[in-house]
Scaffold this motif. Structure first.
Motif, PDB file in Angstrom:
ATOM      1  N   LEU A   1       0.847  -1.212   0.000  1.00 35.26           N
ATOM      2  CA  LEU A   1       0.000   0.000   0.000  1.00 35.26           C
ATOM      3  C   LEU A   1       0.877   1.255   0.000  1.00 35.26           C
ATOM      4  N   LEU A   2       0.284   2.392   0.344  1.00 33.13           N
ATOM      5  CA  LEU A   2       1.095   3.617   0.423  1.00 33.13           C
ATOM      6  C   LEU A   2       1.479   3.811   1.886  1.00 33.13           C
ATOM      7  N   PRO A   3       2.685   4.324   2.153  1.00 29.52           N
ATOM      8  CA  PRO A   3       3.136   4.435   3.549  1.00 29.52           C
ATOM      9  C   PRO A   3       2.187   5.277   4.388  1.00 29.52           C
ATOM     10  N   ARG A   4       2.025   4.856   5.647  1.00 34.50           N
ATOM     11  CA  ARG A   4       1.242   5.618   6.622  1.00 34.50           C
ATOM     12  C   ARG A   4       2.171   6.129   7.710  1.00 34.50           C
ATOM     13  N   ARG A   5       1.730   7.150   8.449  1.00 35.69           N
ATOM     14  CA  ARG A   5       2.486   7.614   9.622  1.00 35.69           C
ATOM     15  C   ARG A   5       1.533   7.656  10.811  1.00 35.69           C
TER      16      ARG A   5
ATOM     17  N   MET B   1     -13.190  -1.124 -15.773  1.00 41.01           N
ATOM     18  CA  MET B   1     -12.294  -1.243 -16.929  1.00 41.01           C
ATOM     19  C   MET B   1     -11.673  -2.633 -16.999  1.00 41.01           C
ATOM     20  N   LEU B   2     -11.242  -3.147 -15.833  1.00 38.29           N
ATOM     21  CA  LEU B   2     -10.613  -4.465 -15.816  1.00 38.29           C
ATOM     22  C   LEU B   2     -11.578  -5.527 -16.299  1.00 38.29           C
ATOM     23  N   MET B   3     -12.802  -5.504 -15.768  1.00 35.30           N
ATOM     24  CA  MET B   3     -13.797  -6.494 -16.150  1.00 35.30           C
ATOM     25  C   MET B   3     -14.086  -6.389 -17.649  1.00 35.30           C
TER      26      MET B   3
ATOM     27  N   LEU C   1     -13.662   2.996 -11.394  1.00 39.63           N
ATOM     28  CA  LEU C   1     -13.172   2.976 -12.772  1.00 39.63           C
ATOM     29  C   LEU C   1     -12.318   1.730 -13.020  1.00 39.63           C
ATOM     30  N   ALA C   2     -11.403   1.453 -12.079  1.00 46.88           N
ATOM     31  CA  ALA C   2     -10.480   0.322 -12.245  1.00 46.88           C
ATOM     32  C   ALA C   2     -11.260  -0.982 -12.370  1.00 46.88           C
ATOM     33  N   GLU C   3     -12.234  -1.184 -11.508  1.00 46.45           N
ATOM     34  CA  GLU C   3     -12.991  -2.431 -11.502  1.00 46.45           C
ATOM     35  C   GLU C   3     -13.750  -2.616 -12.815  1.00 46.45           C
TER      36      GLU C   3
ATOM     37  N   LEU D   1      -7.309  -6.729   0.798  1.00 46.64           N
ATOM     38  CA  LEU D   1      -7.203  -5.274   0.639  1.00 46.64           C
ATOM     39  C   LEU D   1      -6.491  -4.858  -0.656  1.00 46.64           C
ATOM     40  N   PRO D   2      -6.930  -5.332  -1.810  1.00 45.75           N
ATOM     41  CA  PRO D   2      -6.187  -5.000  -3.035  1.00 45.75           C
ATOM     42  C   PRO D   2      -6.207  -3.508  -3.374  1.00 45.75           C
ATOM     43  N   PHE D   3      -7.181  -2.784  -2.869  1.00 45.30           N
ATOM     44  CA  PHE D   3      -7.234  -1.341  -3.144  1.00 45.30           C
ATOM     45  C   PHE D   3      -6.961  -0.518  -1.879  1.00 45.30           C
ATOM     46  N   GLY D   4      -6.376  -1.168  -0.879  1.00 42.77           N
ATOM     47  CA  GLY D   4      -6.045  -0.438   0.336  1.00 42.77           C
ATOM     48  C   GLY D   4      -7.235  -0.307   1.253  1.00 42.77           C
ATOM     49  N   SER D   5      -7.108   0.610   2.201  1.00 42.89           N
ATOM     50  CA  SER D   5      -8.144   0.705   3.214  1.00 42.89           C
ATOM     51  C   SER D   5      -8.171   2.102   3.816  1.00 42.89           C
ATOM     52  N   GLY D   6      -9.319   2.447   4.350  1.00 40.20           N
ATOM     53  CA  GLY D   6      -9.423   3.699   5.103  1.00 40.20           C
ATOM     54  C   GLY D   6      -9.539   4.926   4.216  1.00 40.20           C
ATOM     55  N   ARG D   7      -9.226   6.063   4.796  1.00 37.09           N
ATOM     56  CA  ARG D   7      -9.458   7.320   4.088  1.00 37.09           C
ATOM     57  C   ARG D   7      -8.555   7.502   2.874  1.00 37.09           C
ATOM     58  N   ARG D   8      -7.399   6.795   2.895  1.00 36.87           N
ATOM     59  CA  ARG D   8      -6.501   6.938   1.748  1.00 36.87           C
ATOM     60  C   ARG D   8      -6.607   5.768   0.786  1.00 36.87           C
ATOM     61  N   MET D   9      -7.677   5.021   0.833  1.00 38.04           N
ATOM     62  CA  MET D   9      -7.801   3.894  -0.092  1.00 38.04           C
ATOM     63  C   MET D   9      -7.930   4.418  -1.521  1.00 38.04           C
ATOM     64  N   CYS D  10      -7.746   3.506  -2.473  1.00 34.04           N
ATOM     65  CA  CYS D  10      -7.727   3.907  -3.888  1.00 34.04           C
ATOM     66  C   CYS D  10      -8.944   4.756  -4.244  1.00 34.04           C
ATOM     67  N   ALA D  11      -8.671   5.869  -4.935  1.00 33.49           N
ATOM     68  CA  ALA D  11      -9.764   6.755  -5.314  1.00 33.49           C
ATOM     69  C   ALA D  11     -10.392   6.314  -6.645  1.00 33.49           C
ATOM     70  N   GLY D  12      -9.756   5.341  -7.307  1.00 34.26           N
ATOM     71  CA  GLY D  12     -10.229   4.988  -8.648  1.00 34.26           C
ATOM     72  C   GLY D  12     -10.866   3.616  -8.739  1.00 34.26           C
ATOM     73  N   ILE D  13     -11.319   3.065  -7.594  1.00 33.44           N
ATOM     74  CA  ILE D  13     -11.831   1.691  -7.596  1.00 33.44           C
ATOM     75  C   ILE D  13     -12.944   1.496  -8.633  1.00 33.44           C
TER      76      ILE D  13
HETATM   77  C1  HEM Z   1      -6.109  -2.156 -11.031  1.00 33.32           C
HETATM   78  C2  HEM Z   1      -6.194  -0.873 -10.774  1.00 33.32           C
HETATM   79  C3  HEM Z   1      -5.827  -0.217  -9.481  1.00 33.32           C
HETATM   80  C4  HEM Z   1      -5.348  -0.758  -8.306  1.00 33.32           C
HETATM   81  C5  HEM Z   1      -5.062  -2.218  -7.965  1.00 33.32           C
HETATM   82  C6  HEM Z   1      -5.169   0.345  -7.388  1.00 33.32           C
HETATM   83  C7  HEM Z   1      -4.712   0.217  -6.094  1.00 33.32           C
HETATM   84  C8  HEM Z   1      -4.445   1.266  -5.238  1.00 33.32           C
HETATM   85  C9  HEM Z   1      -3.932   1.143  -3.923  1.00 33.32           C
HETATM   86  C10 HEM Z   1      -3.601  -0.184  -3.214  1.00 33.32           C
HETATM   87  C11 HEM Z   1      -3.786   2.381  -3.403  1.00 33.32           C
HETATM   88  C12 HEM Z   1      -3.250   2.717  -2.010  1.00 33.32           C
HETATM   89  C13 HEM Z   1      -4.390   2.672  -1.017  1.00 33.32           C
HETATM   90  C14 HEM Z   1      -3.939   2.638   0.413  1.00 33.32           C
HETATM   91  O1  HEM Z   1      -2.755   2.881   0.715  1.00 33.32           O
HETATM   92  O2  HEM Z   1      -4.794   2.376   1.296  1.00 33.32           O
HETATM   93  C15 HEM Z   1      -4.244   3.326  -4.402  1.00 33.32           C
HETATM   94  C16 HEM Z   1      -4.291   4.701  -4.245  1.00 33.32           C
HETATM   95  C17 HEM Z   1      -4.816   5.565  -5.165  1.00 33.32           C
HETATM   96  N1  HEM Z   1      -5.382   5.231  -6.386  1.00 33.32           N
HETATM   97 FE1  HEM Z   1      -5.521   3.355  -7.157  1.00 33.32          FE
HETATM   98  N2  HEM Z   1      -5.537   1.513  -8.010  1.00 33.32           N
HETATM   99  C18 HEM Z   1      -5.950   1.206  -9.280  1.00 33.32           C
HETATM  100  C19 HEM Z   1      -6.438   2.088 -10.223  1.00 33.32           C
HETATM  101  C20 HEM Z   1      -6.645   3.432 -10.009  1.00 33.32           C
HETATM  102  C21 HEM Z   1      -7.304   4.336 -10.958  1.00 33.32           C
HETATM  103  C22 HEM Z   1      -7.886   3.894 -12.294  1.00 33.32           C
HETATM  104  C23 HEM Z   1      -7.292   5.563 -10.381  1.00 33.32           C
HETATM  105  C24 HEM Z   1      -7.832   6.883 -10.889  1.00 33.32           C
HETATM  106  C25 HEM Z   1      -8.598   7.024 -11.926  1.00 33.32           C
HETATM  107  C26 HEM Z   1      -6.634   5.447  -9.086  1.00 33.32           C
HETATM  108  C27 HEM Z   1      -6.437   6.483  -8.218  1.00 33.32           C
HETATM  109  C28 HEM Z   1      -5.821   6.394  -6.987  1.00 33.32           C
HETATM  110  C29 HEM Z   1      -5.533   7.522  -6.115  1.00 33.32           C
HETATM  111  C30 HEM Z   1      -5.843   8.992  -6.406  1.00 33.32           C
HETATM  112  C31 HEM Z   1      -4.900   7.001  -4.965  1.00 33.32           C
HETATM  113  C32 HEM Z   1      -4.405   7.783  -3.757  1.00 33.32           C
HETATM  114  C33 HEM Z   1      -5.530   7.966  -2.775  1.00 33.32           C
HETATM  115  C34 HEM Z   1      -5.099   8.735  -1.538  1.00 33.32           C
HETATM  116  O3  HEM Z   1      -3.924   8.684  -1.175  1.00 33.32           O
HETATM  117  O4  HEM Z   1      -5.958   9.396  -0.929  1.00 33.32           O
HETATM  118  N3  HEM Z   1      -6.276   4.145  -8.905  1.00 33.32           N
HETATM  119  N4  HEM Z   1      -4.645   2.625  -5.531  1.00 33.32           N
END
Ligand code: HEM
Length: 176
Positions: free
Chosen positions: A39-43, A123-125, A119-121, A105-117
């Motif tokens: 995931l992305l580093p936390r503090r 597009m992948l499908m 779209l990503a989900e 947790l493939p897209f992370g967790s909490g307030r900083r979880m992936c913002a693009g879920i």
């Molecule tokens: C297969 C596709 C993707 C995967 C597996 C993925 C996964 C992740 C993960 C694991 C994180 C870190 C979450 C955490 O630390 O809790 C993240 C952050 C982020 N992702 Fe994705 N992501 C994908 C596609 C996308 C797309 C398509 C977008 C935008 C259109 C996107 C935008 C972001 C943003 C903006 C963050 C940072 C959120 C924050 O720090 O507040 N991601 N992603």
């Protein structure tokens, strides 16, 4: 919308063929190969104790999702690629991407979880289904798929994928 009966027929066909919750292959791929393995580093904003570990304030924390996804205490035969595990009764809804379940947790967790879920989900499908529907896929003769990974914030294959697509739709015009 002018032909609700036609729309209904298409929806029924989709529900029958695609199902309402059949993301198992993508989910299983994400389990074994999470794209962002730590995931992305936390503090830590304050000192705390989590699972018996003292975490002093300001510690940088990396969450090893890849290890969680392969933990034999959490998954049966974790190294086996078995999408059906996500289709077992009652399991499908337990593992979505909303990160309510810390086991997956493939897209992370909490307030900083992936913002693009969303779209990503989708597009992948869509891309995966299109590629599988349109082509047969095989490896070049005599080669084996090497799944070794190159470590980084975003993980990549060590060796690029080489695969041979063969059209499987009868109307070749559909490939233009
Ligand atoms: C297969 C596709 C993707 C995967 C597996 C993925 C996964 C992740 C993960 C694991 C994180 C870190 C979450 C955490 O630390 O809790 C993240 C952050 C982020 N992702 Fe994705 N992501 C994908 C596609 C996308 C797309 C398509 C977008 C935008 C259109 C996107 C935008 C972001 C943003 C903006 C963050 C940072 C959120 C924050 O720090 O507040 N991601 N992603």
């Amino acid at each position: 919308m002018q032909h609700p009966q036609v729309m209904k027929k298409v929806q029924e066909e989709l529900a029958q063929v695609v199902g309402m919750d059949s993301y198992a292959v993508v989910k299983e791929t994400f389990r074994l190969h999470p794209a962002v393995p730590l995931l992305l580093p936390r503090r830590a904003s304050e000192s705390s104790n989590i699972g018996g570990y003292n975490i002093p304030k300001d510690t940088t924390i990396m969450l090893n999702v890849r290890a969680i996804h392969r933990d034999p205490k959490l998954w049966d035969n974790p190294l086996e690629f078995r999408p059906e595990r996500f289709l077992d009764d009652g399991i499908a809804s337990k593992f979505d991407y909303s990160s309510n379940n810390f086991q997956y947790l493939p897209f992370g967790s909490g307030r900083r979880m992936c913002a693009g879920i969303a779209l990503a989900e989708r597009m992948l499908m869509f891309v995966l289904a299109s590629l599988l529907h349109s082509f047969e896929w095989e490896l070049p003769t005599g080669t084996k798929l090497n799944l070794s990974e190159k470590f980084g914030i975003v993980i990549k294959k060590k060796e690029p994928l080489v695969a041979i697509p063969t059209p499987r739709l009868s109307n070749s015009g559909l490939y233009h």
